[in-house]
Design a protein around this motif. Structure first.
Motif, mmCIF file in Angstrom:
data_model
loop_
_atom_site.group_PDB
_atom_site.id
_atom_site.type_symbol
_atom_site.label_atom_id
_atom_site.label_comp_id
_atom_site.label_asym_id
_atom_site.label_seq_id
_atom_site.Cartn_x
_atom_site.Cartn_y
_atom_site.Cartn_z
ATOM 1 N N HIS A 35 58.324 -12.209 26.346
ATOM 2 C CA HIS A 35 58.359 -10.756 26.137
ATOM 3 C C HIS A 35 57.387 -10.031 27.064
ATOM 4 C CE1 HIS A 35 55.347 -12.774 23.782
ATOM 5 N NE2 HIS A 35 54.719 -11.652 23.591
ATOM 6 N N LYS A 36 56.676 -10.780 27.912
ATOM 7 C CA LYS A 36 55.610 -10.187 28.738
ATOM 8 C C LYS A 36 56.115 -9.856 30.143
ATOM 9 C CE LYS A 36 52.319 -10.666 25.753
ATOM 10 N NZ LYS A 36 51.446 -9.608 25.295
ATOM 11 N N PRO A 37 55.527 -8.835 30.799
ATOM 12 C CA PRO A 37 55.894 -8.559 32.196
ATOM 13 C C PRO A 37 55.396 -9.686 33.108
ATOM 14 C CG PRO A 37 54.620 -6.732 31.248
ATOM 15 C CD PRO A 37 54.547 -7.863 30.276
ATOM 16 N N ILE A 38 56.253 -10.089 34.044
ATOM 17 C CA ILE A 38 55.893 -11.193 34.953
ATOM 18 C C ILE A 38 56.072 -10.719 36.396
ATOM 19 C CG2 ILE A 38 56.292 -13.637 35.493
ATOM 20 C CD1 ILE A 38 56.335 -13.694 32.630
ATOM 21 N N LEU A 39 55.108 -11.081 37.239
ATOM 22 C CA LEU A 39 55.201 -10.775 38.676
ATOM 23 C C LEU A 39 55.320 -12.087 39.455
ATOM 24 C CD1 LEU A 39 54.835 -9.058 41.280
ATOM 25 C CD2 LEU A 39 52.365 -9.087 40.844
#
Ligand SMILES: NC(=O)C1=CN([C@@H]2O[C@H](COP(=O)(O)OP(=O)(O)OC[C@H]3O[C@@H](n4cnc5c(N)ncnc54)[C@H](OP(=O)(O)O)[C@@H]3O)[C@@H](O)[C@H]2O)C=CC1
Ligand SMILES: CC(C)(CO)C(=O)C(=O)O
Length: 298
Positions: free
Chosen positions: A93-97
């Motif tokens: 559910h987390k933003p990933i780069l």
């Protein structure tokens, strides 16, 4: 911000050092020895004129990925097979780069249900020494673009910028990745196979003919290519980085695996799907794979 970084190679250590100035950074590593060194000594960031130390938290398991507000993946493309299951298990559910060279990571990204995914193209040069030291030997910037999700997250990433470590927002992720891909795809395999620095490619008309031929084949795969990046821009990179040995040549010299699959392998798959003939790209791919297979850089 709580930032998680997976991979403590050259780029992971570089990002962790700069971002730890204003954020809490957790770095996820593979071996206990590196974890202990990072916990005890932090990261040593070397620049031409100064050396600085940066505190980070280091972990060898991935449970705490879920505590991070942003996760940066700083492993090579061929490491993603081990990293993606951890993302799915602990941080879906987390933003990933994603910071990988080439375009091989896009297929992996499509398999993730995370609402926000970003891609980045790193224009910095970095070299790792030992377990915890990194030399920042080329100050560039990191271009970032949205793959899917919230534009707000992209702006939060931009706000992580500092004097020598800038994030710049790009509108179109595909164009951004292809612009870098073409430079790597033309320069890296040729310099690695010929064992020459980047600048030597453009002082030899025979090599230039091959470069132009490879560019033309890429234009058949990606018909809009010339509007994204011209052949002349590829020659300009060779001129501007004339003394540099490309990362693929260095991989051969250090007997490391190359990123050829992300750089030429995936475009070749797209060419096959689009029924486009690319004999020069296929040849370069096979030669690099062959040389890698022998494990012989001579
Ligand atoms: N170096 C540079 O100047 C630039 C690099 N890039 C790109 O950035 C990406 C990273 O490059 P770079 O940092 O140089 O690569 P490195 O090989 O230096 O670092 C990769 C790191 O990932 C670690 N790793 C692998 N699998 C895992 C895992 N499952 N969990 C945690 N860590 C893992 C490796 O650990 P171990 O050592 O234990 O195997 C290694 O430390 C590449 O795609 C590269 O093309 C782009 C521009 C510039
Ligand atoms: C642009 C280029 C070819 C500069 O050396 C590079 O990014 C690399 O070596 O991987």
């Amino acid at each position: 911000m709580n930032i998680g970084i997976i991979g403590a190679g050259a780029i992971g250590l570089l990002f962790a050092a700069y971002l730890s100035e204003e954020n809490h950074v957790r770095i996820f590593v593979q071996n206990d020895k590196q974890k202990q060194v990072l916990l005890k000594q932090g990261i040593q960031l070397k620049m031409t004129e100064r050396v600085s130390d940066h505190d980070v938290t280091a972990e060898t398991t991935y449970e705490n990925l879920g505590k991070c507000d942003l996760i940066i993946i700083a492993v090579k493309q061929y490491h993603l097979t081990t990293v993606i299951p951890q993302i799915k298990a602990h941080s879906n559910h987390k933003p990933i780069l994603f910071l990988q060279n080439g375009i091989g990571h896009l297929n992996y990204m499509e398999s993730l249900s995370n609402p926000t995914l970003l891609v980045g193209v790193v224009e910095h040069g970095a070299q790792k020494f030992g377990e915890h030291s990194v030399l920042h030997n080329g100050i560039g910037k990191t271009n970032v673009a949205l793959f899917k999700g919230s534009y707000e997250t992209l702006q939060e990433v931009k706000s992580l910028s500092s004097k020598n470590f800038i994030f710049s927002i790009q509108d179109n992720y595909e164009e951004m990745l292809i612009r870098k891909l073409i430079k790597n795809a033309i320069i890296n395999p040729l310099t690695a196979l010929l064992n020459i620095p980047n600048g030597e490619l453009i002082v030899n008309d025979h090599f230039r003919e091959v470069m132009r031929g490879v560019y033309n084949e890429f234009e058949k795969i990606f018909p809009q290519l010339n509007q994204i990046v011209s052949y002349e821009e590829v020659e300009k990179i060779c001129r501007n980085t004339g003394e540099n040995r490309s990362s693929m040549l260095m991989d051969f010299e250090l007997k490391r695996r190359t990123e050829i699959d992300a750089i030429l392998g995936v475009p070749l798959e797209i060419a096959r799907e689009r029924k486009v003939e690319t004999p020069m790209i296929s040849l370069l791919y096979s030669l690099v794979k062959g040389k890698e297979y022998k494990g012989d850089s001579e």
